[in-house]
Design an enzyme around this catalytic site. Structure first.
Site, PDB file in Angstrom:
ATOM      1  N   HIS A  31      -0.791   3.815  -0.278  1.00 27.02           N
ATOM      2  CA  HIS A  31      -0.220   2.477  -0.138  1.00 27.02           C
ATOM      3  C   HIS A  31      -1.275   1.466   0.311  1.00 27.02           C
ATOM      4  O   HIS A  31      -1.060   0.721   1.273  1.00 27.02           O
ATOM      5  CB  HIS A  31       0.934   2.488   0.876  1.00 27.02           C
ATOM      6  CG  HIS A  31       2.056   3.402   0.536  1.00 27.02           C
ATOM      7  ND1 HIS A  31       2.974   3.846   1.474  1.00 27.02           N
ATOM      8  CD2 HIS A  31       2.423   3.963  -0.645  1.00 27.02           C
ATOM      9  CE1 HIS A  31       3.850   4.639   0.887  1.00 27.02           C
ATOM     10  NE2 HIS A  31       3.538   4.734  -0.391  1.00 27.02           N
ATOM     11  N   PRO A  32      -2.431   1.387  -0.337  1.00 31.00           N
ATOM     12  CA  PRO A  32      -3.441   0.415   0.105  1.00 31.00           C
ATOM     13  C   PRO A  32      -2.986  -1.014  -0.161  1.00 31.00           C
ATOM     14  O   PRO A  32      -2.362  -1.304  -1.180  1.00 31.00           O
ATOM     15  CB  PRO A  32      -4.669   0.780  -0.739  1.00 31.00           C
ATOM     16  CG  PRO A  32      -4.106   1.381  -1.986  1.00 31.00           C
ATOM     17  CD  PRO A  32      -2.874   2.129  -1.542  1.00 31.00           C
TER      18      PRO A  32
END
Length: 553
Positions: free
Chosen positions: A469-470
């Site tokens: 989930h960058p």
């Protein structure tokens, strides 16, 4: 070649934007995507989700720099290199995020991005089906392009997980994407009729039937900026470098990894870094590439005493049966991502809103597809939602073909270690409840030998994984914020005719998986570009409701 709007990236946000900008037929829209087709069972079958994110055909193959607080480990950083982008290789989990996530965005300078502002976009994009399991219809969209559904939840371990949460003293929620996120309940997925419902299926394929929209496969090298205005994009295809011109705007939607890289290659970024790589500076924006955030998670795995888990299919015959059933009927275990139960919990009294997320899975298996040697088992993926650790994305060189340097700086905040130890101990408490008595065998990971803080820290250091989930690397804020990269209308500060719309603009990571919020950003950015509002404020339902603050519990 030229168009009114040139969009770089045909992923979660880019696909939604392309569809919305082209739907009235008035604008010529081009989407540029380096990846190829998403055709094939391994990418379309929900149950095969571990395959595409580990295939270089579909994934850029990025990895972090050695992470000093994780013993120098380099963590995989998958990003979609295919139409649909990361929505075509992700786990298909659908989470809007908590209402207060967006209220905090607005408080930090992202004016117009409170939950009351973004909720109409979630409603517009969703086509929601709770499967008759008692969701929250007043808060859900019914006619959007993005199909959101729930799995069958017919494995008794799903009921045991939710009941164990109740027995441990936590709440139940019928719909974490509705009015109340907090509690144990069903998990939602972007799956429609047994098939992965990526933005390629939801937005791009319908849009490609329009004469004013085209999708071009090419490698984007940089944005062309002349006299302070973005006028086009430099691309490479078939061994030739050429320019695609934008009559109105260029929009970057290339992910929280590639969007800051492209900005810096185009001369927008920290002045010192641009000078280091010999890139002529157009706009000194020190926030480009900074503020990198992610969710980390740990698998707490338990052996199962009954042969009821998905391990029954973890053999050649079982996989062939699952594949054949999906291929011919789009049913069976292959028609679900199997993440069918979830929980969002607060770690302790006084926490403003949930800060721990659970994904429950009725098999003990890694994201790379390796099952636990013990055989039948189940697991909970658990991790804190709001780490204070921050990293950065920087250029490796001025060569567009070089991958960027990705440094998450995971676990650099002392609180992260305490939070993860609490997550492990809390999961053990949940698995110890009476509801799991018929199923609970020995603990596989971390294992009974890991009990003290130091022992648990060793487990965390060795086994914690990215939830992929960058975000946050080109944060949105007020134009006078020196670390803001885009303003609240997604315009890149310091350059005319250039916008950015993907998870890189998140000021702060949201509670849960990021595909849904990324699509929402694409939807909302399209309206900013076109100067329209999906629902006038005077006609909006009063969404601000004290119940979503959950402060009385």
């Amino acid at each position: 070649m030229e168009a009114d709007f040139v969009i770089v990236g045909a992923g979660s946000a880019g696909g939604a934007m392309a569809a919305r900008l082209s739907e009235d037929g008035a604008n010529r829209v081009l989407a540029l995507e380096y990846g190829g087709t998403d055709w094939g069972p391994l990418i379309q079958m929900p149950g095969a989700l571990s395959f595409p994110m580990n295939m270089r055909r579909y994934d850029w193959g990025y990895a972090s720099e050695p992470e000093p607080h994780l013993g120098g480990r380099r963590l995989a950083t998958p990003r979609g290199k295919v139409i649909g982008g990361s929505s075509s290789i992700n786990g298909m989990v659908y989470v809007r995020g908590h209402a207060l996530d967006y209220d905090h965005w607005a408080d930090s300078g992202a004016d117009g991005w409170s939950y009351a502002d973004v909720l109409p976009y979630f409603l517009r994009m969703e086509s929601w089906d709770d499967g008759g399991h008692g969701g929250d219809p007043d808060w859900r969209g019914r006619s959007g392009p993005l199909h959101v559904s729930r799995g069958a939840r017919d494995n008794p371990l799903h009921s045991a997980f939710v009941e164990a949460g109740r027995q441990a003293g936590f709440e139940i929620t019928a719909d974490y994407n509705g009015e109340k996120q907090e509690g144990f309940g069903p998990m939602e997925q972007t799956v429609y009729r047994g098939r992965r419902w990526s933005t390629a299926n939801a937005y791009l394929r319908p849009a490609l039937k329009r004469p004013n929209f085209d999708l071009i496969r090419c490698f984007v090298r940089r944005v062309v900026i002349e006299e302070g205005r973005a006028t086009g994009v430099e691309i490479e295809r078939d061994g030739r470098i050429e320019i695609i011109k934008a009559r109105r705007e260029v929009v970057l939607a290339a992910s929280s990894i590639n969007s800051p890289k492209l900005l810096m290659l185009s001369g927008v970024g920290p002045a010192a870094q641009l000078a280091e790589h010999g890139v002529p500076m157009v706009a000194d924006r020190p926030g480009v590439g900074e503020n990198l955030q992610d969710h980390l998670e740990l698998y707490v795995q338990q052996a199962c005493l009954q042969p009821i888990t998905l391990y029954s299919y973890w053999n050649l015959f079982g996989k062939a049966w699952v594949g054949a059933r999906w291929l011919f009927a789009k049913t069976g275990p292959g028609a679900s991502n199997q993440f069918e139960s979830a929980a969002f919990l607060r770690s302790k009294p006084g926490v403003e809103y949930p800060d721990i997320q659970y994904h429950f899975l009725p098999i003990a298996v890694r994201y790379d597809g390796r099952a636990a040697a013990e055989g039948h088992g189940f697991q909970a993926h658990v991790g804190p939602m709001r780490s204070k650790s921050r990293g950065r994305v920087t250029l490796r060189s001025a060569d567009p073909k070089d991958p960027p340097r990705i440094f998450f700086n995971y676990m650099s905040a002392p609180e992260d270690w305490a939070d993860f130890r609490h997550c492990i101990r809390l999961t053990r408490e949940i698995f110890a409840q009476k509801a799991f008595d018929p199923f609970r065998g020995k603990e596989i990971q971390p294992g009974d030998a890991a009990q003290t803080d130091d022992e648990l820290d060793d487990v965390i250091r060795q086994h914690v994984e990215s939830a992929y989930h960058p975000c946050g690397t080109c944060k949105m804020g007020r134009r006078d914020d020196p670390m803001a990269v885009v303003d609240p209308e997604c315009r890149v500060i310091g350059v005319d005719g250039l916008r950015l719309a993907d998870s890189s603009i998140f000021p702060q990571i949201t509670n849960g998986n990021l595909n849904g919020p990324s699509i929402m950003v694409g939807e909302k950015a399209a309206d900013h570009i076109l100067g329209r509002d999906p629902l006038p404020r005077s006609n909006r339902k009063p969404w601000i409701n004290p119940r979503w603050r959950e402060s009385d519990r």
